[in-house]
Scaffold this motif. Sequence first.
Motif, PDB file in Angstrom:
ATOM      1  N   ALA A  39       0.939  -1.313   0.067  1.00  0.00           N
ATOM      2  CA  ALA A  39      -0.009   0.095  -0.018  1.00  0.00           C
ATOM      3  C   ALA A  39       0.905   1.189  -0.036  1.00  0.00           C
ATOM      4  N   TYR A  40       2.124   1.052  -0.403  1.00  0.00           N
ATOM      5  CA  TYR A  40       2.883   2.397  -0.456  1.00  0.00           C
ATOM      6  C   TYR A  40       2.337   3.245  -1.617  1.00  0.00           C
ATOM      7  N   THR A  41       1.981   4.415  -1.389  1.00  0.00           N
ATOM      8  CA  THR A  41       1.251   5.148  -2.516  1.00  0.00           C
ATOM      9  C   THR A  41       2.166   6.548  -2.645  1.00  0.00           C
ATOM     10  N   ILE A  42       2.049   7.312  -3.971  1.00  0.00           N
ATOM     11  CA  ILE A  42       2.236   8.410  -4.041  1.00  0.00           C
ATOM     12  C   ILE A  42       1.245   9.257  -4.918  1.00  0.00           C
ATOM     13  N   LEU A  43       0.959  10.474  -4.145  1.00  0.00           N
ATOM     14  CA  LEU A  43      -0.428  11.072  -4.671  1.00  0.00           C
ATOM     15  C   LEU A  43      -0.193  12.722  -4.954  1.00  0.00           C
ATOM     16  N   LYS A  44      -1.355  13.279  -5.575  1.00  0.00           N
ATOM     17  CA  LYS A  44      -1.161  14.485  -5.442  1.00  0.00           C
ATOM     18  C   LYS A  44      -2.376  15.000  -4.828  1.00  0.00           C
ATOM     19  N   LEU A  45      -2.286  15.864  -3.766  1.00  0.00           N
ATOM     20  CA  LEU A  45      -3.187  16.463  -2.960  1.00  0.00           C
ATOM     21  C   LEU A  45      -3.360  17.871  -3.324  1.00  0.00           C
ATOM     22  N   LEU A  46      -4.685  18.393  -3.498  1.00  0.00           N
ATOM     23  CA  LEU A  46      -5.258  19.747  -3.583  1.00  0.00           C
ATOM     24  C   LEU A  46      -5.318  20.146  -2.169  1.00  0.00           C
ATOM     25  N   LEU A  59      -0.576   4.070   2.557  1.00  0.00           N
ATOM     26  CA  LEU A  59      -2.207   4.428   2.517  1.00  0.00           C
ATOM     27  C   LEU A  59      -2.886   3.361   1.977  1.00  0.00           C
ATOM     28  N   PRO A  60      -3.620   2.390   2.532  1.00  0.00           N
ATOM     29  CA  PRO A  60      -4.258   1.463   1.741  1.00  0.00           C
ATOM     30  C   PRO A  60      -5.608   2.253   1.515  1.00  0.00           C
ATOM     31  N   TYR A  61      -6.142   1.962   0.350  1.00  0.00           N
ATOM     32  CA  TYR A  61      -7.349   2.099  -0.069  1.00  0.00           C
ATOM     33  C   TYR A  61      -7.491   3.832  -0.070  1.00  0.00           C
ATOM     34  N   ILE A  86       4.408  11.172   4.930  1.00  0.00           N
ATOM     35  CA  ILE A  86       3.115  10.761   5.487  1.00  0.00           C
ATOM     36  C   ILE A  86       3.452   9.751   6.612  1.00  0.00           C
ATOM     37  N   GLU A  87       3.467  10.164   7.889  1.00  0.00           N
ATOM     38  CA  GLU A  87       3.806   9.294   9.050  1.00  0.00           C
ATOM     39  C   GLU A  87       2.508   8.853   9.851  1.00  0.00           C
ATOM     40  N   GLN A  88       1.492   9.751   9.853  1.00  0.00           N
ATOM     41  CA  GLN A  88       0.202   9.482  10.448  1.00  0.00           C
ATOM     42  C   GLN A  88      -1.034  10.157   9.653  1.00  0.00           C
ATOM     43  N   TYR A  89      -2.104   9.716   9.531  1.00  0.00           N
ATOM     44  CA  TYR A  89      -3.068  10.113   8.620  1.00  0.00           C
ATOM     45  C   TYR A  89      -4.381   9.801   8.947  1.00  0.00           C
ATOM     46  N   ASP A  90      -5.578  10.212   8.424  1.00  0.00           N
ATOM     47  CA  ASP A  90      -6.745  10.057   8.503  1.00  0.00           C
ATOM     48  C   ASP A  90      -7.281  10.537   7.434  1.00  0.00           C
ATOM     49  N   LEU A  91      -8.239   9.531   6.631  1.00  0.00           N
ATOM     50  CA  LEU A  91      -8.981   9.730   5.518  1.00  0.00           C
ATOM     51  C   LEU A  91     -10.404   9.741   5.709  1.00  0.00           C
ATOM     52  N   VAL A  92     -11.095  10.597   4.873  1.00  0.00           N
ATOM     53  CA  VAL A  92     -12.601  11.012   5.311  1.00  0.00           C
ATOM     54  C   VAL A  92     -13.285  10.590   3.913  1.00  0.00           C
ATOM     55  N   MET A  93     -14.169   9.895   3.891  1.00  0.00           N
ATOM     56  CA  MET A  93     -14.922   9.652   2.553  1.00  0.00           C
ATOM     57  C   MET A  93     -15.608  10.732   2.073  1.00  0.00           C
ATOM     58  N   TYR A 169      -9.141   1.653  13.469  1.00  0.00           N
ATOM     59  CA  TYR A 169      -8.991   1.067  14.964  1.00  0.00           C
ATOM     60  C   TYR A 169      -7.364   1.147  15.568  1.00  0.00           C
ATOM     61  N   LEU A 170      -6.598   0.584  14.423  1.00  0.00           N
ATOM     62  CA  LEU A 170      -5.093   0.706  14.998  1.00  0.00           C
ATOM     63  C   LEU A 170      -4.339   2.050  14.796  1.00  0.00           C
ATOM     64  N   ALA A 171      -4.746   3.144  14.023  1.00  0.00           N
ATOM     65  CA  ALA A 171      -4.364   4.353  13.934  1.00  0.00           C
ATOM     66  C   ALA A 171      -4.466   5.015  15.335  1.00  0.00           C
ATOM     67  N   ILE A 172      -5.649   5.037  15.751  1.00  0.00           N
ATOM     68  CA  ILE A 172      -5.973   5.903  17.291  1.00  0.00           C
ATOM     69  C   ILE A 172      -5.238   5.229  18.061  1.00  0.00           C
ATOM     70  N   ARG A 173      -4.423   4.013  18.101  1.00  0.00           N
ATOM     71  CA  ARG A 173      -3.666   3.477  18.919  1.00  0.00           C
ATOM     72  C   ARG A 173      -2.326   3.267  18.717  1.00  0.00           C
ATOM     73  N   GLY A 174      -1.872   4.194  17.443  1.00  0.00           N
ATOM     74  CA  GLY A 174      -0.654   4.682  17.252  1.00  0.00           C
ATOM     75  C   GLY A 174       0.244   3.501  16.474  1.00  0.00           C
ATOM     76  N   LEU A 175      -0.604   2.509  15.958  1.00  0.00           N
ATOM     77  CA  LEU A 175      -0.074   1.487  14.878  1.00  0.00           C
ATOM     78  C   LEU A 175      -0.172   1.781  13.353  1.00  0.00           C
ATOM     79  N   ARG A 176       0.767   1.356  12.640  1.00  0.00           N
ATOM     80  CA  ARG A 176       1.145   1.843  11.349  1.00  0.00           C
ATOM     81  C   ARG A 176       0.038   1.333  10.110  1.00  0.00           C
ATOM     82  N   PRO A 177      -0.397   1.886   9.436  1.00  0.00           N
ATOM     83  CA  PRO A 177      -1.469   1.175   8.413  1.00  0.00           C
ATOM     84  C   PRO A 177      -1.164   0.002   7.673  1.00  0.00           C
ATOM     85  N   ILE A 178       0.431  -0.055   7.323  1.00  0.00           N
ATOM     86  CA  ILE A 178       0.602  -1.181   6.858  1.00  0.00           C
ATOM     87  C   ILE A 178       0.336  -2.601   7.702  1.00  0.00           C
TER      88      ILE A 178
END
Length: 512
Positions: A39-46, A59-61, A86-93, A169-178
């Motif tokens: 899930a290693y990702t390269i993206l363009k962000l506005l 960043l999975p999915y 990116i080290e920590q993140y949150d995705l919103v649909m 669930y894992l992120a709020i406990r400080g765990l990596r997305p991978i």
Amino acid sequence: MDNLNSSYDLEFEKFQEESELDIVSGTIQTILYTNDSNAYTILKLLSDSGNTITAVGYLPYAYPGQWLYAEGKWTNHKTYGAQFNIEQYDLVMPKTKENLFLYLSSGAIKYIGAATAALLINKFGENVLDILENNAEQLSQIKGISPQRAIEISQSFHSQMILHRIVDYLAIRGLRPILAVRLYRYYGEKSLDRVQENPYLLCSERIGGTFHEADTFAASIGIERNSIERIKAAILFELKHNLNNGHCFISKNKLCEACSMLLSLDMDRCEQGLSSLEEDGEIIVEPIGNVTGCYLTDIYEAETYTAERIYEMSSNRLSIRMDPSKIIKQVEKEQGITYSEDQKIILTTALNHQIAVLTGGPGTGKTTSICAILAAFETIGLETKLCAPTGRAAKRMTELTGREAYTLHRLLGAQMSDADEMTVFNFNEEEPLSCDAVIVDECSMVDITLMKALLCALPETCRVVLVGDVDQLPSVGPGKVYYKQQCGAHRISESDFPSEAEQPYRQIRSRD
């Protein structure tokens, strides 16, 4: 003292400033690259401020149209310029029709392209994601979507939502997305149930988390400090950690002491964990000299296989049609060299035996001997492969012999497993190498697992010549296969091979 304190405070404040993460947020516009396995990702962000940013991370999915909040560090890539790691993140649909179209038309969901995305948004508007997840039957109202296809579309979206929830669930406990990606790969919809039952799954080889990550997560959900799963994970952690120090095993007393200190538990409880792991077949406990050694099972098997295969090969004399002395004379004539008596013994040994060891310091003629052995093998029609443990050593071998040399990993067809945590080899006992002989240079750097992989890949009657300097760099990985006790001279003779009564695998041991 006051001056010392103020100096310390300034240094601490400086450290805090340096360790603070930068923050960016905005809508994902384009996914430039995604590695499907990790899930290693390269993206363009506005960004919310209107700038276009290149961001990278696991960043999975992640798909266009989603809103991304990310913490990390700015770096300057030598080719691509400024980018945000990116080290920590949150995705919103996505919620707006514009961003919903970006998301649905990106290929995020199976069977939905730009045309179908437009029809879905026209029909269901901003409620389209709720329909996809909870009311799949309504999708068949769209022209071209059958009831069966509606179910398949909903299932595709549903799997994404499950993974998002695991990541959250894992992120709020400080765990990596991978870690979430790997959990989902192995346990699917049961991922959260499994990791809550046993948080130490996170530091298993297939998931690839650290013991600290698993232990922190376990504490956050109330796992007892003296849990047997915690103790077993700590023991495996200590054994794996010591592989990096070159050790194949740890003595039982040292291992229990280390785990007792790590977990702040008594030795008896640690020994219970050790017994449980032995019963499960995850470790091997065996007397080694005057201590009781504890091995990871795969390392024990690598060590035992290597010793037994070398013992078997060292007992094999191989018949050749020509007299070795005639072969040597022919090679001397072709190369315009008169070999010393020692070099002739080396050549004779390599011709007559399935395995030979050539060792010596700088300037003792190892390279000349390699070229001579190669020429002798070619004279009797043997297809020979040259290799070394590092790219630099292989390149040097190519330059000195005029023949292509490979790294051992390249020769064996090494590749990473799906979890990107372990190396697997295309060539093995079932699919051996296509050659009659292998010459390996710089053998002091070959560890026990790589030696096993090489021996597994050799055809049954393939010759192997191990070349190196016992005083040069040792292996980085576990085990010191090529060492003085066994390789004390610059040549070997028939008397150097073990008798049937001897057990050489007792000598191929760790540095413990």
